[in-house]
Design an enzyme around this catalytic site. Structure first.
Site, PDB file in Angstrom:
ATOM      1  N   GLN A  36       3.144   7.721   2.469  1.00 10.33           N
ATOM      2  CA  GLN A  36       2.415   6.842   3.365  1.00 10.33           C
ATOM      3  C   GLN A  36       2.471   5.416   2.830  1.00 10.33           C
ATOM      4  O   GLN A  36       2.107   5.161   1.677  1.00 10.33           O
ATOM      5  CB  GLN A  36       0.965   7.312   3.489  1.00 10.33           C
ATOM      6  N   TRP A  58       0.804  -1.223   0.000  1.00  9.83           N
ATOM      7  CA  TRP A  58       0.000   0.000   0.000  1.00  9.83           C
ATOM      8  C   TRP A  58       0.841   1.279   0.000  1.00  9.83           C
ATOM      9  O   TRP A  58       1.826   1.399   0.697  1.00  9.83           O
ATOM     10  CB  TRP A  58      -0.891  -0.009   1.237  1.00  9.83           C
ATOM     11  N   MET A  59       0.360   2.237  -0.786  1.00  8.61           N
ATOM     12  CA  MET A  59       0.905   3.598  -0.773  1.00  8.61           C
ATOM     13  C   MET A  59      -0.265   4.564  -0.862  1.00  8.61           C
ATOM     14  O   MET A  59      -1.214   4.333  -1.610  1.00  8.61           O
ATOM     15  CB  MET A  59       1.827   3.794  -1.979  1.00  8.61           C
ATOM     16  N   ASN A  60      -0.215   5.667  -0.056  1.00  8.39           N
ATOM     17  CA  ASN A  60      -1.066   6.800  -0.380  1.00  8.39           C
ATOM     18  C   ASN A  60      -0.245   8.072  -0.378  1.00  8.39           C
ATOM     19  O   ASN A  60       0.880   8.036  -0.889  1.00  8.39           O
ATOM     20  CB  ASN A  60      -2.374   6.848   0.422  1.00  8.39           C
ATOM     21  N   GLU A  61      -0.733   9.209   0.114  1.00  9.19           N
ATOM     22  CA  GLU A  61      -0.164  10.489  -0.300  1.00  9.19           C
ATOM     23  C   GLU A  61       1.322  10.642   0.014  1.00  9.19           C
ATOM     24  O   GLU A  61       1.844  10.051   0.956  1.00  9.19           O
ATOM     25  CB  GLU A  61      -0.943  11.656   0.314  1.00  9.19           C
ATOM     26  N   TRP A  78      -4.861   0.079   3.496  1.00 10.87           N
ATOM     27  CA  TRP A  78      -4.522   1.134   4.449  1.00 10.87           C
ATOM     28  C   TRP A  78      -4.340   0.539   5.843  1.00 10.87           C
ATOM     29  O   TRP A  78      -5.076  -0.320   6.274  1.00 10.87           O
ATOM     30  CB  TRP A  78      -5.642   2.166   4.459  1.00 10.87           C
ATOM     31  N   PHE A 119       1.779   9.053  10.382  1.00 11.80           N
ATOM     32  CA  PHE A 119       0.908   9.638   9.362  1.00 11.80           C
ATOM     33  C   PHE A 119       1.658  10.728   8.581  1.00 11.80           C
ATOM     34  O   PHE A 119       2.836  10.986   8.774  1.00 11.80           O
ATOM     35  CB  PHE A 119      -0.335  10.225  10.024  1.00 11.80           C
ATOM     36  N   ARG A 146      -4.039  16.772  12.231  1.00 10.87           N
ATOM     37  CA  ARG A 146      -3.021  15.988  11.533  1.00 10.87           C
ATOM     38  C   ARG A 146      -2.419  16.737  10.346  1.00 10.87           C
ATOM     39  O   ARG A 146      -2.767  17.867  10.047  1.00 10.87           O
ATOM     40  CB  ARG A 146      -3.620  14.674  11.058  1.00 10.87           C
ATOM     41  N   ASP A 147      -1.470  16.055   9.694  1.00 16.76           N
ATOM     42  CA  ASP A 147      -0.852  16.455   8.426  1.00 16.76           C
ATOM     43  C   ASP A 147      -0.049  17.751   8.548  1.00 16.76           C
ATOM     44  O   ASP A 147      -0.284  18.719   7.814  1.00 16.76           O
ATOM     45  CB  ASP A 147      -1.908  16.616   7.320  1.00 16.76           C
TER      46      ASP A 147
END
Length: 506
Positions: A49, A30-33, A57, A89, A165-166
């Site tokens: 991520q 898995w990969m996200n942003e 996820w 995260f 977050r972020d």
């Protein structure tokens, strides 16, 4: 048992067939942003991520890859790990050139990475710090984490700090302070914090819908802030740009990325009036969580963005990997009269791995003709410049075979650019995987329409004009669907220039 093994191998082979040829994907899972994008010396660092143990996820770490050209990527060990019940995260990286954090030395200033720590056991989200003393190759978690606790966030968050977050962090030269921007999940706001050392933080302001009159009410669930100064082309001015990823309200539905301009004094971002016609950085379904590379030398001068090309979670039909990085694109701001327009364009490095397959110049195409039927390819860079007659519809079909095709179309009567995925291949994996995505696109001052299309194994990215509109979409056609077709209906078009290039990293 043998049949099951054969079926598994066949499924994995199909997934490998979908692996893009010039877009970054993880080796597996898995990969996200993207996170912490930064250039250090000659090396572009991509963090992202990543779940290294499953294709869904969860168990989120900062994956890591490096490149000298934004094309050829080397997979590196995990940079910031999930451990002790705390996942890593999204966040950002920056160079602490003056060693304000005290985590380096006067001879070896540290690189810093801020990220959200997440405890699945109780839902707590807090802000954490890691640092690198070897030019970004390995990272050590700050022993005093968290640098902003959930309790410190609680007065500024309706969930009591569970949805904060972020972190986007940068050093603000004028105020000589670090600035952190935090998204508050589902609350349509960000908060601004400042620090003198990157470790001890103070809340200074909120930015929400109340401060953004004119922002459509359906744009909700802000996440993944990015913020930087951007020159205004053709002037001596710069402006601050704030980028956000909402969960709802984009032109294609679902996640999207919008950008605001404004002023910033080190504590308060004052947005310019919202122009809804120029708000979105992408009109497709698959450009999500955009971030830009920091620490790019002034001699380069580019602001380069990348995002995750997947808004369907674990649904896409890939079994050994999930999630693809959009192709890196430059972001600039042009001003014509009082009107400012963001323009985006694939990084120029792409041309170094491209070779022409077909060129057409100064030729009229009429209904019934197909000028690209002899050209095939699954990794292409296509440029079109044409002048359409009244009522002409120009269509470029890519990844075409039998009934399968993805159609990029320009409709003269409505000055509309569109991508039609209705017959693009496998669209059964998600209700939003098909359909048509559109964006307004005017011809230039001489009446010429310009379109650039990046085609890869499982994606199309379509840039209109000089890049004032972009449409990015995933596609999952059969491996054998590699044909092209260039046609018109309703009228003819003068093709001043058509170039089809093959892209190969080998």
């Amino acid at each position: 048992m043998i049949i099951s093994i054969l079926l598994l191998l066949a499924t994995q082979t199909l997934a490998e067939d979908y692996r893009p040829q010039f877009h970054f994907v993880p080796e597996q899972n898995w990969m996200n942003e993207p996170n912490g994008l930064i250039k250090i010396d000659s090396m572009w660092h991509l963090f992202y991520q990543h779940n290294p143990t499953a294709n869904v996820w969860g168990n989120l770490n900062w994956g890591h890859a490096t490149s000298t050209d934004l094309l050829h990527w080397t997979h590196q060990p995990i940079a910031i790990t999930s451990e002790d019940g705390i996942q890593a995260f999204t966040g950002t990286s920056y160079y602490d050139s003056e060693n304000t954090s005290g985590l380096g030395t006067s001879q070896s200033a540290p690189f810093l990475a801020w990220y959200t720590g997440y405890r699945p056991s109780n839902g707590t989200q807090d802000q954490r710090l890691a640092y690198s003393l070897d030019r970004g190759m390995t990272w050590t978690k700050f022993p005093g984490n968290p640098v902003i606790s959930a309790a410190q966030e609680a007065p500024h968050d309706i969930t009591g700090g569970l949805e904060t977050r972020d972190p986007k962090v940068f050093f603000h030269e004028e105020s000589e302070k670090w600035v952190m921007i935090l998204a508050h999940g589902g609350q349509d706001k960000v908060t601004f914090w400042t620090s003198t050392d990157g470790k001890n933080w103070t809340w200074v302001s909120n930015l929400g819908t109340a401060q953004l009159p004119g922002l459509p009410s359906g744009i909700t669930g802000w996440e993944v802030p990015d913020m930087f100064q951007l020159p205004i082309d053709g002037t001596d001015e710069t402006t601050w740009v704030l980028i956000l990823t909402p969960a709802q309200g984009s032109p294609a539905g679902g996640n999207g990325v919008f950008a605001l301009t404004g002023s910033f004094d080190g504590e308060i971002f004052q947005a310019d009036p919202v122009d809804t016609s120029k708000l979105w950085l992408d009109y497709g379904r698959d450009f999500d969580g955009a971030m830009s590379w920091e620490n790019v030398p002034a001699s380069d001068g580019r602001r380069i963005l990348a995002a995750i090309s997947n808004s369907y979670g674990a649904s896409p039909p890939t079994n050994t990997w999930k999630g693809m990085l959009s192709f890196p694109r430059t972001l600039a701001l042009q001003q014509t009269g009082a009107e400012r327009t963001f323009v985006q364009w694939p990084v120029s490095e792409l041309l170094s791995v491209s070779s022409p397959l077909k060129t057409i110049q100064n030729q009229t195409i009429t209904p019934g003709q197909d000028l690209l039927s002899s050209v095939v390819g699954a990794a292409l860079d296509i440029e079109l410049a044409f002048t359409p007659q009244a009522n002409t519809v120009l269509s470029l079909a890519v990844r075409k075979a039998g009934s399968q095709q993805t159609v990029i179309q320009y409709t003269q009567s409505t000055t509309t650019l569109s991508v039609d995925r209705t017959a693009s291949g496998d669209i059964s994996y998600d209700a939003a995987a098909g359909g048509v995505h559109s964006a307004p696109l005017q011809p230039d001052a001489s009446g010429v329409v310009r379109i650039r299309v990046l085609v890869d194994t499982c994606s199309v990215e379509v840039f209109g004009g000089k890049g004032e509109v972009v449409i990015s979409d995933l596609i999952f056609p059969d491996e054998t669907a590699d044909g092209l077709a260039l046609q018109v209906s309703g009228g003819s078009a003068m093709l001043s220039n058509v170039v089809v290039r093959q892209v190969s990293l080998e």
